[in-house]
Design an enzyme around this catalytic site. Structure first.
Site, PDB file in Angstrom:
ATOM      1  N   ASN A  93       0.802  -1.228   0.000  1.00  0.00           N
ATOM      2  CA  ASN A  93       0.000   0.000   0.000  1.00  0.00           C
ATOM      3  C   ASN A  93       0.839   1.285   0.000  1.00  0.00           C
ATOM      4  O   ASN A  93       0.356   2.329  -0.440  1.00  0.00           O
ATOM      5  CB  ASN A  93      -0.914  -0.030   1.242  1.00  0.00           C
ATOM      6  CG  ASN A  93      -1.468   1.319   1.605  1.00  0.00           C
ATOM      7  OD1 ASN A  93      -2.432   1.792   0.981  1.00  0.00           O
ATOM      8  ND2 ASN A  93      -0.865   1.984   2.586  1.00  0.00           N
ATOM      9  N   TYR A 158       3.990   9.242 -11.463  1.00  0.00           N
ATOM     10  CA  TYR A 158       2.951   8.520 -10.705  1.00  0.00           C
ATOM     11  C   TYR A 158       2.179   7.583 -11.632  1.00  0.00           C
ATOM     12  O   TYR A 158       1.975   6.410 -11.321  1.00  0.00           O
ATOM     13  CB  TYR A 158       2.027   9.533 -10.028  1.00  0.00           C
ATOM     14  CG  TYR A 158       1.066   8.917  -9.025  1.00  0.00           C
ATOM     15  CD1 TYR A 158       1.510   8.556  -7.753  1.00  0.00           C
ATOM     16  CD2 TYR A 158      -0.280   8.718  -9.334  1.00  0.00           C
ATOM     17  CE1 TYR A 158       0.636   8.003  -6.822  1.00  0.00           C
ATOM     18  CE2 TYR A 158      -1.157   8.171  -8.412  1.00  0.00           C
ATOM     19  CZ  TYR A 158      -0.694   7.815  -7.150  1.00  0.00           C
ATOM     20  OH  TYR A 158      -1.563   7.258  -6.241  1.00  0.00           O
TER      21      TYR A 158
HETATM   22  N1  LIG Z   1      -5.608   8.970  -1.621  1.00  0.00           N
HETATM   23  C1  LIG Z   1      -5.898   8.765  -2.904  1.00  0.00           C
HETATM   24  O1  LIG Z   1      -6.705   9.487  -3.493  1.00  0.00           O
HETATM   25  C2  LIG Z   1      -5.290   7.610  -3.647  1.00  0.00           C
HETATM   26  C3  LIG Z   1      -5.840   7.285  -4.885  1.00  0.00           C
HETATM   27  C4  LIG Z   1      -5.321   6.207  -5.596  1.00  0.00           C
HETATM   28  C5  LIG Z   1      -4.287   5.472  -5.059  1.00  0.00           C
HETATM   29  N2  LIG Z   1      -3.767   5.825  -3.853  1.00  0.00           N
HETATM   30  C6  LIG Z   1      -2.681   4.992  -3.332  1.00  0.00           C
HETATM   31  O2  LIG Z   1      -3.070   4.440  -2.086  1.00  0.00           O
HETATM   32  C7  LIG Z   1      -1.927   4.156  -1.302  1.00  0.00           C
HETATM   33  C8  LIG Z   1      -2.117   4.747   0.086  1.00  0.00           C
HETATM   34  O3  LIG Z   1      -2.119   6.165  -0.018  1.00  0.00           O
HETATM   35  P1  LIG Z   1      -2.896   7.118   0.996  1.00  0.00           P
HETATM   36  O4  LIG Z   1      -3.941   7.810   0.212  1.00  0.00           O
HETATM   37  O5  LIG Z   1      -3.275   6.389   2.228  1.00  0.00           O
HETATM   38  O6  LIG Z   1      -1.748   8.194   1.268  1.00  0.00           O
HETATM   39  P2  LIG Z   1      -0.914   8.573   2.591  1.00  0.00           P
HETATM   40  O7  LIG Z   1       0.112   9.525   2.125  1.00  0.00           O
HETATM   41  O8  LIG Z   1      -1.825   8.959   3.671  1.00  0.00           O
HETATM   42  O9  LIG Z   1      -0.252   7.177   3.007  1.00  0.00           O
HETATM   43  C9  LIG Z   1       0.845   6.641   2.346  1.00  0.00           C
HETATM   44  C10 LIG Z   1       1.717   5.932   3.359  1.00  0.00           C
HETATM   45  O10 LIG Z   1       2.868   5.396   2.672  1.00  0.00           O
HETATM   46  C11 LIG Z   1       3.983   5.660   3.479  1.00  0.00           C
HETATM   47  N3  LIG Z   1       5.234   5.658   2.711  1.00  0.00           N
HETATM   48  C12 LIG Z   1       5.705   6.600   1.845  1.00  0.00           C
HETATM   49  N4  LIG Z   1       6.918   6.266   1.416  1.00  0.00           N
HETATM   50  C13 LIG Z   1       7.247   5.097   2.008  1.00  0.00           C
HETATM   51  C14 LIG Z   1       8.362   4.232   1.950  1.00  0.00           C
HETATM   52  N5  LIG Z   1       9.458   4.519   1.213  1.00  0.00           N
HETATM   53  N6  LIG Z   1       8.336   3.083   2.672  1.00  0.00           N
HETATM   54  C15 LIG Z   1       7.252   2.780   3.434  1.00  0.00           C
HETATM   55  N7  LIG Z   1       6.178   3.562   3.543  1.00  0.00           N
HETATM   56  C16 LIG Z   1       6.174   4.706   2.839  1.00  0.00           C
HETATM   57  C17 LIG Z   1       3.703   7.037   4.086  1.00  0.00           C
HETATM   58  O11 LIG Z   1       4.556   7.309   5.179  1.00  0.00           O
HETATM   59  C18 LIG Z   1       2.244   6.890   4.449  1.00  0.00           C
HETATM   60  O12 LIG Z   1       2.055   6.324   5.718  1.00  0.00           O
HETATM   61  C19 LIG Z   1      -0.740   4.735  -2.074  1.00  0.00           C
HETATM   62  O13 LIG Z   1      -0.099   3.710  -2.802  1.00  0.00           O
HETATM   63  C20 LIG Z   1      -1.393   5.716  -3.028  1.00  0.00           C
HETATM   64  O14 LIG Z   1      -0.609   5.950  -4.182  1.00  0.00           O
HETATM   65  C21 LIG Z   1      -4.235   6.875  -3.143  1.00  0.00           C
END
Ligand SMILES: NC(=O)c1ccc[n+]([C@@H]2O[C@H](COP(=O)([O-])OP(=O)(O)OC[C@H]3O[C@@H](n4cnc5c(N)ncnc54)[C@H](O)[C@@H]3O)[C@@H](O)[C@H]2O)c1
Length: 251
Positions: A93, A158
């Site tokens: 994730n 991305y």
């Molecule tokens: N929020 C959205 O709209 C959305 C939409 C599509 C996909 N996503 C994807 O969902 C996933 C979760 O994102 P989110 O929305 O909860 O964002 P978020 O930024 O709240 O959470 C992302 C987490 O990943 C961690 N992270 C970043 N770099 C890291 C690394 N090198 N090693 C380990 N952990 C690391 C961060 O510290 C954070 O806790 C991501 O892959 C994101 O790309 C999010």
């Protein structure tokens, strides 16, 4: 329905906040033990302590895991097996967002996004399969995005990373089908988490205007999809794409 993940052990990368944290809470509620791997140590430790207070048994562990580092993954899998006796579920994730277009993206930014969003998913799968084979199977859920399915006119690195996660998922599904390890991808739309809260207000409103249901999704609405893929309820699904986007990609 309760205990949909009874006796299961899950490793969730990026589990300290946002969608990863919502998945951790739901998994514990459904009977799993969870290991949260992240680079936000304080947030991750706080969440693990909260989960341990709620559960009847010690059910959560936080570990520092930078998903772009193979050594961190090896240590995380070893610690998971030591603490909970095995590993059944991986949620890849962790992710970072870059909104820059092709001309605006620097080589360093490109590499950072690819290292975390794309290479991190590969390293995670590579690290867990031996442990899953010991349990005679498992479920891997790779978090891609609607930006892994369609373009947006920006976010070059991305899109490249999330598109790669989609196909890496399918090839892994074929590679591990004989091991009873299922691999599926999830494609969230715009979800209210710190990642989206960091986007400029005007741009965020512009993206929202493209969502047919006219609201952002909640992290829990992704977590329920991930729970389904983690559980035996999806036992005939592998290499599939679960789109949870309020209709964004329909038109
Ligand atoms: N929020 C959205 O709209 C959305 C939409 C599509 C996909 N996503 C994807 O969902 C996933 C979760 O994102 P989110 O929305 O909860 O964002 P978020 O930024 O709240 O959470 C992302 C987490 O990943 C961690 N992270 C970043 N770099 C890291 C690394 N090198 N090693 C380990 N952990 C690391 C961060 O510290 C954070 O806790 C991501 O892959 C994101 O790309 C999010």
């Amino acid at each position: 329905m309760a205990n949909r993940l009874a006796n299961k052990v899950a490793l969730i990368s990026g589990g300290a906040r946002g969608q990863g944290a919502a998945e951790a809470r739901l998994f514990v509620q459904e009977g799993a033990s969870v290991v949260l791997g992240d680079v936000l140590d304080k947030d991750g430790e706080r969440l693990a302590a909260q989960l341990n207070r709620v559960g009847a048994k010690e059910c959560a562990l936080y570990l520092h895991l930078d998903v772009s580092k193979a050594g961190d993954w090896e240590r995380a899998v070893a610690a998971t097996e030591r603490q909970f006796g095995g590993l059944d579920i991986l949620v890849n994730n962790a992710g970072i967002l870059s909104l820059a277009g092709i001309e605006q993206t620097s080589e360093d930014d490109w590499q950072r996004v690819i290292d975390i969003n794309q290479k991190g998913v590969w390293l995670g799968m590579k690290a867990v399969v031996a442990a899953m084979r010991k349990r005679s199977g498992g479920s891997i859920i790779n978090i891609s995005s609607i930006y892994g399915l369609i373009g947006s006119g920006g976010s070059a690195a991305y899109h490249a990373s999330k598109g790669a996660v989609r196909l890496l998922t399918k090839t892994a599904a074929l590679e591990f089908a004989g091991d009873n390890i299922r691999v599926n991808s999830v494609h969230p739309g715009i979800i209210t988490t710190p990642m989206v809260e960091g986007i400029d207000r005007e741009l965020r409103a512009g993206i929202l205007s493209l969502v047919p249901v006219r609201r952002e999704g909640r992290p829990e609405e992704i977590a329920y999809g991930v729970l389904f893929l983690a559980s035996e309820e999806s036992s005939y699904m592998t290499g599939s794409e679960l789109v949870i986007d309020g209709g964004y990609t329909v038109a």
